[in-house]
Design an enzyme around this catalytic site. Structure first.
Site, PDB file in Angstrom:
ATOM      1  N   THR A  93       0.866  -1.190   0.000  1.00  0.00           N
ATOM      2  CA  THR A  93       0.000   0.000   0.000  1.00  0.00           C
ATOM      3  C   THR A  93       0.896   1.231   0.000  1.00  0.00           C
ATOM      4  O   THR A  93       1.659   1.444   0.956  1.00  0.00           O
ATOM      5  CB  THR A  93      -0.899   0.024   1.249  1.00  0.00           C
ATOM      6  OG1 THR A  93      -1.662  -1.179   1.288  1.00  0.00           O
ATOM      7  CG2 THR A  93      -1.844   1.220   1.198  1.00  0.00           C
ATOM      8  N   LYS A 168      -7.748   1.519  -3.060  1.00  0.00           N
ATOM      9  CA  LYS A 168      -7.370   1.012  -1.727  1.00  0.00           C
ATOM     10  C   LYS A 168      -7.550   2.102  -0.653  1.00  0.00           C
ATOM     11  O   LYS A 168      -8.139   1.854   0.400  1.00  0.00           O
ATOM     12  CB  LYS A 168      -5.911   0.540  -1.782  1.00  0.00           C
ATOM     13  CG  LYS A 168      -5.258   0.261  -0.449  1.00  0.00           C
ATOM     14  CD  LYS A 168      -5.680  -1.056   0.133  1.00  0.00           C
ATOM     15  CE  LYS A 168      -5.092  -1.235   1.524  1.00  0.00           C
ATOM     16  NZ  LYS A 168      -5.641  -2.404   2.194  1.00  0.00           N
TER      17      LYS A 168
HETATM   18  P1  NAD Z   1       5.736  -6.511   7.130  1.00  0.00           P
HETATM   19  O1  NAD Z   1       6.506  -5.463   7.815  1.00  0.00           O
HETATM   20  O2  NAD Z   1       5.299  -7.730   7.886  1.00  0.00           O
HETATM   21  O3  NAD Z   1       6.542  -7.037   5.841  1.00  0.00           O
HETATM   22  C1  NAD Z   1       7.361  -6.228   5.044  1.00  0.00           C
HETATM   23  C2  NAD Z   1       8.646  -7.010   4.808  1.00  0.00           C
HETATM   24  O4  NAD Z   1       9.461  -6.282   3.906  1.00  0.00           O
HETATM   25  C3  NAD Z   1       9.480  -7.204   6.090  1.00  0.00           C
HETATM   26  O5  NAD Z   1       9.638  -8.590   6.329  1.00  0.00           O
HETATM   27  C4  NAD Z   1      10.798  -6.492   5.784  1.00  0.00           C
HETATM   28  O6  NAD Z   1      11.919  -7.168   6.327  1.00  0.00           O
HETATM   29  C5  NAD Z   1      10.801  -6.555   4.265  1.00  0.00           C
HETATM   30  N1  NAD Z   1      11.673  -5.570   3.616  1.00  0.00           N
HETATM   31  C6  NAD Z   1      11.750  -4.230   3.816  1.00  0.00           C
HETATM   32  N2  NAD Z   1      12.632  -3.677   2.967  1.00  0.00           N
HETATM   33  C7  NAD Z   1      13.110  -4.688   2.200  1.00  0.00           C
HETATM   34  C8  NAD Z   1      14.052  -4.762   1.137  1.00  0.00           C
HETATM   35  N3  NAD Z   1      14.676  -3.676   0.670  1.00  0.00           N
HETATM   36  N4  NAD Z   1      14.311  -5.963   0.582  1.00  0.00           N
HETATM   37  C9  NAD Z   1      13.688  -7.070   1.040  1.00  0.00           C
HETATM   38  N5  NAD Z   1      12.789  -7.072   2.040  1.00  0.00           N
HETATM   39  C10 NAD Z   1      12.504  -5.900   2.614  1.00  0.00           C
HETATM   40  O7  NAD Z   1       4.467  -5.775   6.486  1.00  0.00           O
HETATM   41  P2  NAD Z   1       3.120  -6.455   5.950  1.00  0.00           P
HETATM   42  O8  NAD Z   1       2.112  -6.485   7.021  1.00  0.00           O
HETATM   43  O9  NAD Z   1       3.462  -7.691   5.194  1.00  0.00           O
HETATM   44  O10 NAD Z   1       2.636  -5.308   4.927  1.00  0.00           O
HETATM   45  C11 NAD Z   1       3.246  -5.113   3.660  1.00  0.00           C
HETATM   46  C12 NAD Z   1       2.407  -4.121   2.873  1.00  0.00           C
HETATM   47  O11 NAD Z   1       1.065  -4.600   2.763  1.00  0.00           O
HETATM   48  C13 NAD Z   1       2.311  -2.731   3.527  1.00  0.00           C
HETATM   49  O12 NAD Z   1       2.370  -1.748   2.527  1.00  0.00           O
HETATM   50  C14 NAD Z   1       0.936  -2.753   4.199  1.00  0.00           C
HETATM   51  O13 NAD Z   1       0.378  -1.452   4.327  1.00  0.00           O
HETATM   52  C15 NAD Z   1       0.151  -3.612   3.226  1.00  0.00           C
HETATM   53  N6  NAD Z   1      -1.016  -4.309   3.814  1.00  0.00           N
HETATM   54  C16 NAD Z   1      -0.915  -4.963   5.006  1.00  0.00           C
HETATM   55  C17 NAD Z   1      -2.027  -5.593   5.543  1.00  0.00           C
HETATM   56  C18 NAD Z   1      -1.939  -6.317   6.861  1.00  0.00           C
HETATM   57  O14 NAD Z   1      -3.005  -6.652   7.425  1.00  0.00           O
HETATM   58  N7  NAD Z   1      -0.757  -6.610   7.383  1.00  0.00           N
HETATM   59  C19 NAD Z   1      -3.254  -5.581   4.861  1.00  0.00           C
HETATM   60  C20 NAD Z   1      -3.320  -4.931   3.622  1.00  0.00           C
HETATM   61  C21 NAD Z   1      -2.193  -4.291   3.104  1.00  0.00           C
END
Ligand code: NAD
Length: 293
Positions: A93, A168
């Protein structure tokens, strides 16, 4: 058709999404900065690469699921040069403007690009029942759709680049405002001596009915599976709701859209998320609303 997929960002959402692509028969090579995330993905059949660039070198499709727009743009600077002639799909997002810049970065060096943020949270990612909102041209969407369908139940083509992100933040603005409305109604009901169950039974079958009430009910009792019944363990974290409402408020400023309630919801969730509320489910906002006079 089996595709070679490079998946960068194997966190709470990306991990189970990559696992579902493996289940659908694709060859998934993944990378995450976190060793724990890499190990979990490997246990689900993802081939773990030594770097993000290595994960996408031979990929036909490059998927990213990263925290913010900054992470996505930084990653795209590198990944768009490491891959050759791939379909780039960003499911994070991010701001509408960032999604358009990311798509330009990809297209400028010969890739196709789609923004495809998701709704449905971690349970939806695990069950492959997410909703995807996609932005890109017809041909790009047609190419992305079967890949997204392996991770979700509904895939909607919303328009050109950035349209998925626009849908979204509009959807989540409805959710943020409606969660506050439902919470305020319960607090008012408490002051009026109304039981939670009585208000629930009326509003859930009357014109106050909405997802914030009937699925994610902010008081314990009426909906046994809602986070309120487990001390507001997320669920959809308040910090993520604050982020999405902030993106909506920025977009409203950029387009002079009159979103008074959306902006107020952004302020309330930002305040809540700055304190200890950030890691709690967003329905825990009711606990701070109850304390306001
Ligand atoms: P998260 O923090 O669990 O996962 C993100 C991952 O990205 C982490 O494991 C981090 O180590 C990794 N990362 C960061 N920089 C990196 C890089 N340069 N190279 C490789 N890995 C890297 O977050 P999430 O909950 O999985 O959310 C991810 C996206 O999805 C966000 O934008 C969030 O807003 C969106 N989202 C989340 C949810 C939810 O319920 N968790 C629902 C809808 C949308």
């Amino acid at each position: 058709m089996t595709l070679a997929i490079g998946f960068v960002g194997l966190g709470n959402m990306g991990g189970p999404m990559a696992a579902n692509l493996v289940k659908a028969g694709h060859r998934v090579t993944g990378y995450d900065l976190s060793a724990a995330a890499r190990e979990r993905a490997a246990a689900h059949g993802v081939t773990v690469a030594g770097s993000a660039a290595e994960a996408v070198t031979d990929a036909e499709v490059v998927l990213t699921m990263l925290p913010t727009g900054r992470h996505v743009l930084d990653a795209y600077e590198e990944l768009t040069l490491a891959a050759s002639g791939a379909l780039f799909v960003d499911c994070s997002t991010v701001a509408v403007g960032d999604a358009r810049v990311a798509a330009d970065l990809a297209r400028t060096v010969g890739h196709r690009a789609v923004d495809a943020p998701v709704s449905g949270g971690v349970p939806g990612a695990e069950a492959a029942s997410l909703t995807f909102m996609a932005g890109g041209d017809e041909a790009e969407f047609a190419e992305a759709e079967p890949v997204l369908a392996a991770m979700g139940r509904k895939v909607v083509h919303c328009g050109g680049s950035g349209a998925g992100q626009a849908a979204k933040i509009c959807n989540n603005m409805i959710l943020g405002v409606s969660m506050i409305a439902v919470s305020e109604a319960f607090v008012l009901g408490e002051r009026l001596g109304l039981s939670h169950q009585a208000l629930y039974e009326v509003a859930s079958t009357a014109s106050g009915q909405c997802w914030a009430l009937t699925t994610n009910c902010p008081v314990p009792g009426p909906v046994p599976t809602s986070p309120a019944n487990r001390d507001y363990a997320a669920g959809f974290a308040a910090a993520l709701m604050a982020k999405d409402l902030g993106l909506a408020a920025d977009a409203a400023t950029a387009t002079a859209a009159p979103t008074e309630l959306g902006r107020r919801a952004a302020e309330l969730f930002a305040d809540f998320a700055r304190g200890e509320g950030g890691g709690l489910d967003f329905s825990a906002i009711i606990t701070t609303l109850r304390e306001r006079v």
